[in-house]
Design a protein around this motif. Structure first.
Motif, PDB file in Angstrom:
ATOM      1  N   TYR A 130       0.822  -1.217   0.000  1.00  0.00           N
ATOM      2  CA  TYR A 130       0.000   0.000   0.000  1.00  0.00           C
ATOM      3  C   TYR A 130       0.852   1.263   0.000  1.00  0.00           C
ATOM      4  CZ  TYR A 130      -2.118   4.045   2.129  1.00  0.00           C
ATOM      5  OH  TYR A 130      -2.462   5.341   2.411  1.00  0.00           O
ATOM      6  N   ASP A 131       1.876   1.310   0.845  1.00  0.00           N
ATOM      7  CA  ASP A 131       2.658   2.544   1.013  1.00  0.00           C
ATOM      8  C   ASP A 131       3.351   2.949  -0.287  1.00  0.00           C
ATOM      9  OD1 ASP A 131       2.687   2.920   4.228  1.00  0.00           O
ATOM     10  OD2 ASP A 131       2.763   0.805   3.682  1.00  0.00           O
ATOM     11  N   ALA A 132       3.851   1.969  -1.031  1.00  0.00           N
ATOM     12  CA  ALA A 132       4.504   2.267  -2.304  1.00  0.00           C
ATOM     13  C   ALA A 132       3.496   2.852  -3.302  1.00  0.00           C
ATOM     14  CB  ALA A 132       5.157   1.009  -2.873  1.00  0.00           C
ATOM     15  N   ARG A 133       2.299   2.269  -3.340  1.00  0.00           N
ATOM     16  CA  ARG A 133       1.262   2.797  -4.245  1.00  0.00           C
ATOM     17  C   ARG A 133       0.819   4.193  -3.822  1.00  0.00           C
ATOM     18  NH1 ARG A 133      -0.835  -2.513  -3.528  1.00  0.00           N
ATOM     19  NH2 ARG A 133      -2.455  -1.674  -2.155  1.00  0.00           N
ATOM     20  N   GLN A 134       0.718   4.423  -2.500  1.00  0.00           N
ATOM     21  CA  GLN A 134       0.268   5.725  -2.019  1.00  0.00           C
ATOM     22  C   GLN A 134       1.275   6.824  -2.350  1.00  0.00           C
ATOM     23  OE1 GLN A 134      -2.785   6.582  -0.625  1.00  0.00           O
ATOM     24  NE2 GLN A 134      -1.977   8.648  -0.957  1.00  0.00           N
ATOM     25  N   LEU A 135       2.561   6.543  -2.235  1.00  0.00           N
ATOM     26  CA  LEU A 135       3.572   7.546  -2.576  1.00  0.00           C
ATOM     27  C   LEU A 135       3.488   7.940  -4.047  1.00  0.00           C
ATOM     28  CD1 LEU A 135       6.802   6.495  -0.622  1.00  0.00           C
ATOM     29  CD2 LEU A 135       5.145   8.295  -0.065  1.00  0.00           C
ATOM     30  N   GLU A 136       3.232   6.963  -4.902  1.00  0.00           N
ATOM     31  CA  GLU A 136       3.077   7.260  -6.332  1.00  0.00           C
ATOM     32  C   GLU A 136       1.828   8.105  -6.572  1.00  0.00           C
ATOM     33  OE1 GLU A 136       5.169   6.713  -8.779  1.00  0.00           O
ATOM     34  OE2 GLU A 136       6.586   5.788  -7.386  1.00  0.00           O
ATOM     35  N   ARG A 137       0.745   7.784  -5.871  1.00  0.00           N
ATOM     36  CA  ARG A 137      -0.488   8.565  -6.007  1.00  0.00           C
ATOM     37  C   ARG A 137      -0.249  10.011  -5.573  1.00  0.00           C
ATOM     38  NH1 ARG A 137      -4.147   5.844  -2.556  1.00  0.00           N
ATOM     39  NH2 ARG A 137      -4.836   4.537  -4.265  1.00  0.00           N
ATOM     40  N   ASP A 138       0.433  10.184  -4.429  1.00  0.00           N
ATOM     41  CA  ASP A 138       0.724  11.534  -3.938  1.00  0.00           C
ATOM     42  C   ASP A 138       1.566  12.320  -4.936  1.00  0.00           C
ATOM     43  OD1 ASP A 138      -0.510  11.515  -1.326  1.00  0.00           O
ATOM     44  OD2 ASP A 138       1.045  10.129  -0.696  1.00  0.00           O
ATOM     45  N   ALA A 139       2.568  11.665  -5.504  1.00  0.00           N
ATOM     46  CA  ALA A 139       3.442  12.342  -6.465  1.00  0.00           C
ATOM     47  C   ALA A 139       2.648  12.795  -7.680  1.00  0.00           C
ATOM     48  CB  ALA A 139       4.580  11.414  -6.882  1.00  0.00           C
ATOM     49  N   GLY A 140       1.684  11.974  -8.093  1.00  0.00           N
ATOM     50  CA  GLY A 140       0.830  12.359  -9.214  1.00  0.00           C
ATOM     51  C   GLY A 140      -0.008  13.585  -8.888  1.00  0.00           C
ATOM     52  N   PHE A 141      -0.586  13.614  -7.678  1.00  0.00           N
ATOM     53  CA  PHE A 141      -1.375  14.776  -7.266  1.00  0.00           C
ATOM     54  C   PHE A 141      -0.521  16.045  -7.238  1.00  0.00           C
ATOM     55  CE2 PHE A 141      -4.185  11.786  -4.521  1.00  0.00           C
ATOM     56  CZ  PHE A 141      -4.999  11.531  -5.612  1.00  0.00           C
ATOM     57  N   ALA A 142       0.694  15.910  -6.697  1.00  0.00           N
ATOM     58  CA  ALA A 142       1.563  17.084  -6.503  1.00  0.00           C
ATOM     59  C   ALA A 142       2.399  17.406  -7.733  1.00  0.00           C
ATOM     60  CB  ALA A 142       2.475  16.842  -5.304  1.00  0.00           C
ATOM     61  N   ALA A 143       2.362  16.535  -8.749  1.00  0.00           N
ATOM     62  CA  ALA A 143       3.168  16.717  -9.970  1.00  0.00           C
ATOM     63  C   ALA A 143       4.642  16.913  -9.616  1.00  0.00           C
ATOM     64  CB  ALA A 143       2.642  17.888 -10.798  1.00  0.00           C
TER      65      ALA A 143
END
Length: 205
Positions: A130-143
């Motif tokens: 989960y944590d690895a997927r969440q970091l990628e999601r956050d990076a996408g939101f923050a560009a």
């Protein structure tokens, strides 16, 4: 599981970690919502695909000594849903002022890169993927770059399953099943990261 099979699993984990001097044990907490059974029907305030990190906890294990040598903790200010739900506050114990005064994902990322520069030759691990997927999601939101971009990720839950031939459940249940002492508050990033580190050290020792 036979002693020989357990030995082979342990050897496989050690081979995976052989290129690295340090292992970062990481746990994230994120914005979330859930409809309680006692509540009338409503829409979720935070959809699963909109979850944003609100805390990162990171514990550094020196793989030569198998000791915890440092840790990093920051709250993160969410951008999509800046107001925490009651469910989220109850689950994580993180309160609104904690995130209101925190840096953004990108700002915390800069702080984290400064911190991890002291511990090169590292990989990172978490309880599940989960944590690895969440970091990628956050990076996408923050560009922006993901917080641990470029570092190898390991799933310690899979390691545990392979070593003990036991389907691990939650993190706290696993700590207790192993006869270890739970530290801190469940579903707090830094405390969960400390407990992941405890499990890893026990597995490798």
């Amino acid at each position: 599981m036979s002693i020989q099979a357990k030995f082979h699993h342990l050897q496989a984990i050690q081979n995976l970690l052989a290129p690295y001097r340090y292992l970062y044990c990481v746990d994230l907490e994120a914005t979330c919502d859930e409809i309680e059974k006692s509540e009338p029907p409503r829409s979720l305030t935070v959809a699963p695909e909109q979850m944003e990190t609100i805390e990162i906890g990171l514990v550094v294990i020196d793989l030569e000594s198998l000791e915890i040598v440092d840790e990093f903790q920051r709250f993160v200010r969410p951008q999509i849903n800046p107001t925490l739900t009651e469910f989220c506050k109850k689950l994580t114990s993180i309160q609104q002022p904690d995130v209101d005064g925190a840096g953004t994902y990108e700002e915390v990322g800069e702080e984290l890169r400064t911190f991890t520069a002291r511990y090169p030759d590292a990989a990172w691990a978490s309880w599940g993927d989960y944590d690895a997927r969440q970091l990628e999601r956050d990076a996408g939101f923050a560009a922006c770059r993901s917080l641990l971009e470029g570092l190898q990720h390991f799933n310690t839950r899979k390691w545990h399953k392979g070593l003990y031939d036991n389907q691990p459940k939650g993190l706290k249940q696993t700590v207790e099943w192993m006869g270890l002492v739970w530290q801190g508050t469940y579903h707090r990033g830094i405390d969960d990261a400390r407990n992941v580190a405890t499990i890893v050290i026990e597995m490798l020792a």
